[in-house]
Each structure stands twice: as C-alpha cells, then as structure tokens.
Motif scaffolding. Structure first.
Motif, short mmCIF file in Angstrom:
data_model
loop_
_atom_site.label_atom_id
_atom_site.label_comp_id
_atom_site.label_asym_id
_atom_site.label_seq_id
_atom_site.Cartn_x
_atom_site.Cartn_y
_atom_site.Cartn_z
N MET A 44 0.84 -1.20 0.00
CA MET A 44 0.00 0.00 0.00
C MET A 44 0.87 1.25 0.00
SD MET A 44 -2.41 1.35 3.13
CE MET A 44 -0.93 1.73 4.11
N ASN A 45 1.89 1.25 0.82
CA ASN A 45 2.78 2.41 0.90
C ASN A 45 3.59 2.58 -0.39
OD1 ASN A 45 3.70 4.53 2.88
ND2 ASN A 45 5.67 3.68 2.30
N ASP A 46 3.89 1.47 -1.07
CA ASP A 46 4.59 1.56 -2.35
C ASP A 46 3.77 2.35 -3.36
OD1 ASP A 46 6.81 0.19 -1.49
OD2 ASP A 46 6.21 -1.74 -2.35
N LEU A 47 2.45 2.19 -3.32
CA LEU A 47 1.59 2.96 -4.23
C LEU A 47 1.72 4.45 -3.95
CD1 LEU A 47 -1.65 0.77 -4.25
CD2 LEU A 47 0.10 0.92 -6.04
N HIS A 52 0.65 7.86 -5.99
CA HIS A 52 -0.78 7.80 -5.72
C HIS A 52 -1.12 8.71 -4.54
CE1 HIS A 52 -1.78 3.96 -8.08
NE2 HIS A 52 -0.50 4.22 -8.32
N ASP A 53 -2.36 9.17 -4.49
CA ASP A 53 -2.78 10.07 -3.42
C ASP A 53 -2.61 9.40 -2.07
OD1 ASP A 53 -4.43 12.68 -2.75
OD2 ASP A 53 -5.29 11.05 -1.57
N PHE A 54 -2.00 10.12 -1.16
CA PHE A 54 -1.64 9.58 0.16
C PHE A 54 -2.88 9.09 0.92
CE2 PHE A 54 0.45 10.92 4.47
CZ PHE A 54 0.75 9.61 4.75
N ARG A 55 -3.79 9.99 1.18
CA ARG A 55 -4.94 9.61 2.00
C ARG A 55 -5.87 8.65 1.27
NH1 ARG A 55 -8.72 13.47 5.87
NH2 ARG A 55 -9.97 11.75 6.74
N ALA A 56 -6.15 8.91 0.01
CA ALA A 56 -7.09 8.07 -0.73
C ALA A 56 -6.60 6.63 -0.81
CB ALA A 56 -7.31 8.64 -2.12
N THR A 57 -5.30 6.44 -0.97
CA THR A 57 -4.73 5.09 -1.06
C THR A 57 -4.93 4.34 0.25
OG1 THR A 57 -3.10 5.84 -2.68
CG2 THR A 57 -2.61 3.79 -1.50
N ILE A 58 -4.71 5.02 1.35
CA ILE A 58 -4.86 4.39 2.67
C ILE A 58 -6.33 4.14 2.99
CG2 ILE A 58 -4.50 4.75 5.14
CD1 ILE A 58 -1.91 6.32 4.23
N TRP A 75 -2.08 4.77 9.45
CA TRP A 75 -0.93 4.98 8.56
C TRP A 75 -0.94 6.40 8.02
CZ3 TRP A 75 2.34 0.68 7.54
CH2 TRP A 75 3.39 0.93 6.65
N TYR A 76 -2.11 6.96 7.88
CA TYR A 76 -2.23 8.36 7.44
C TYR A 76 -2.18 9.31 8.63
CZ TYR A 76 -4.15 12.67 5.51
OH TYR A 76 -4.33 13.98 5.15
N GLY A 111 6.11 9.54 -0.82
CA GLY A 111 4.92 10.06 -1.48
C GLY A 111 4.97 11.56 -1.66
N ILE A 112 4.12 12.06 -2.54
CA ILE A 112 4.10 13.51 -2.80
C ILE A 112 3.62 14.26 -1.57
CG2 ILE A 112 3.07 15.33 -4.21
CD1 ILE A 112 2.77 13.19 -6.45
N GLN A 113 2.43 13.91 -1.07
CA GLN A 113 1.87 14.65 0.06
C GLN A 113 2.63 14.38 1.36
OE1 GLN A 113 -0.04 12.55 -1.89
NE2 GLN A 113 -1.28 14.00 -3.10
N SER A 114 3.08 13.14 1.54
CA SER A 114 3.81 12.84 2.78
C SER A 114 5.16 13.55 2.81
CB SER A 114 3.99 11.32 2.95
OG SER A 114 4.54 10.73 1.80
N PHE A 115 5.80 13.72 1.65
CA PHE A 115 7.06 14.45 1.63
C PHE A 115 6.82 15.93 1.94
CE2 PHE A 115 10.76 16.55 -0.26
CZ PHE A 115 11.78 15.80 0.31
N GLU A 116 5.75 16.49 1.39
CA GLU A 116 5.44 17.89 1.69
C GLU A 116 5.21 18.08 3.18
OE1 GLU A 116 2.11 18.61 -0.84
OE2 GLU A 116 3.34 18.94 -2.63
#
Length: 207
Positions: A44-47, A52-58, A75-76, A111-116
């Motif tokens: 899941m985290n690989d996605l 892939h969108d951080f929250r939506a994936t989780i 996880w989120y 991830g994009i959002q997690s890195f931000e």
C-alpha cells in the motif's frame, strides 16, 4: 575516483521509518502482527511512493479490510509518528558536506503529500541541492529507471556519484549502474566512508 556528488536516501538514513514500532506501541504487537499478515501495508505504501494520493490510497485499503479499518487509517493520521525521530549524526554529515560545497542530493521513495508534510517537520529536507522524490518521478527504487532519471538530470558520470541507502537491493541497482555505494548501517560508518573518500575530515564529521 573523485566524487562529484553525494546522494542520501532519507528513510532510515536521515529519518527513522519504523511503522511496526509505532503500531506495537499503540495497538500491541499481537494485533499488529495479525494486521500485517492480513494486509500488505508496505505494498500500500509503495503505491503512495509511486505518486498515488496519500490519504485516498490508505482509505481504500482500510475499506478493503473493515476488521482493521481504524488501524490501517493510522498509517495516514499517525504517519509522522512512524517517521521519527531524525538521525542527528546523518543530518550533521549532510550539513558538513554542504559547508564544504560538496553537491548533496536526496534520492528517496516517498509520497508527494507525505514528503510535503515531512518538509514542515524536518527543515533539513529543504537543504539538498537536488531532491529526487519517487512520488514526483512516478517510479521507485530499486527500479533502474529512477537511477537513469537521476543521471540524466544531474549530468554527472555514474562513477562520480556516491550513494548511501539502508536497503541492499537499492544499493545493488545503483552499483550495477556504476555508482559508488555505501550500505547505511549507521552514521558512524557513513562518516568513515566520507572521510575515506576525502570529502570530509575527522574534525568536520564531529559537527
């Protein structure tokens, strides 16, 4: 061989990344083990790392496993508590290299959002000369493409790049492309490697 740029992984090199440790503390080891056996949370985290969108994936994973829904959603919501603390010795080395005007890059599965979000908690993530973040690039280590993209962007010969990562598969792929590599097992060993390459002195690695 003169090193022209030093490349850091981030997770477990500059910031500890230990989701299992956090889950053990919050829900207990037995439930954590049961959840990780039932749900491939790292896939899941690989996605997320692929962009892939951080929250939506989780949330999608949580909906697939209602018996673990609240735990998966952690996880989120608890992500920054899993990505902690910083590894001070590595941060010192990053800044020592910068002070010597050695180009320093990041190459990370993130991830994009997690890195931000991580940038708001760890200001040193803003200090790299170049940052290669998998979520933004659409591919992850250890796939060859992400290394090719780094080479094409920085225009430095592979043998003049020195890369540290805590995962052997990531190191192996870099080495197969001709990069100089160091398997990260702690800041002390990484410091010794940087000194042996003539990039830093003993005094400089002490901060």
């Amino acid at each position: 061989m003169t090193i022209e740029a030093v490349i850091f992984d981030i997770g477990n090199v500059l910031i500890e990344w230990q989701p299992e440790r956090h889950y053990d503390a919050v829900i207990g080891e037995a439930r954590r083990r049961a959840m990780f056996e039932a749900v491939d949370l790292h896939a899941m985290n690989d996605l997320v790392d692929q962009g892939h969108d951080f929250r939506a994936t989780i949330e999608a994973a949580a909906d697939q496993y209602p018996e673990f829904r609240d735990d998966i959603r952690m996880w989120y919501f608890d992500w920054i508590r899993m990505a902690t603390p910083a590894i001070p010795g590595s941060v010192t080395l990053l800044r020592a290299l910068r002070a010597k005007r050695v180009p320093v890059f990041a190459l990370t599965n993130f991830g994009i959002q997690s890195f931000e979000f991580a940038e708001t908690q760890y200001p040193f993530l803003m200090e790299f000369d170049r940052r290669y973040v998998s979520g933004r690039m659409g591919c992850v280590k250890p796939h060859s493409l992400i290394y090719e993209m780094v080479e094409a962007d920085c225009k430095i010969a592979p043998e003049k790049l020195l890369f540290t990562d805590d995962r052997q598969d990531n190191i192996d792929m870099a080495a197969s492309r001709g990069w100089q590599t160091h398997l990260f097992e702690g800041p002390e060993g990484w410091a010794e490697r940087l000194v042996s390459e003539g990039l830093l002195s003993g005094a400089e690695i002490s901060g």
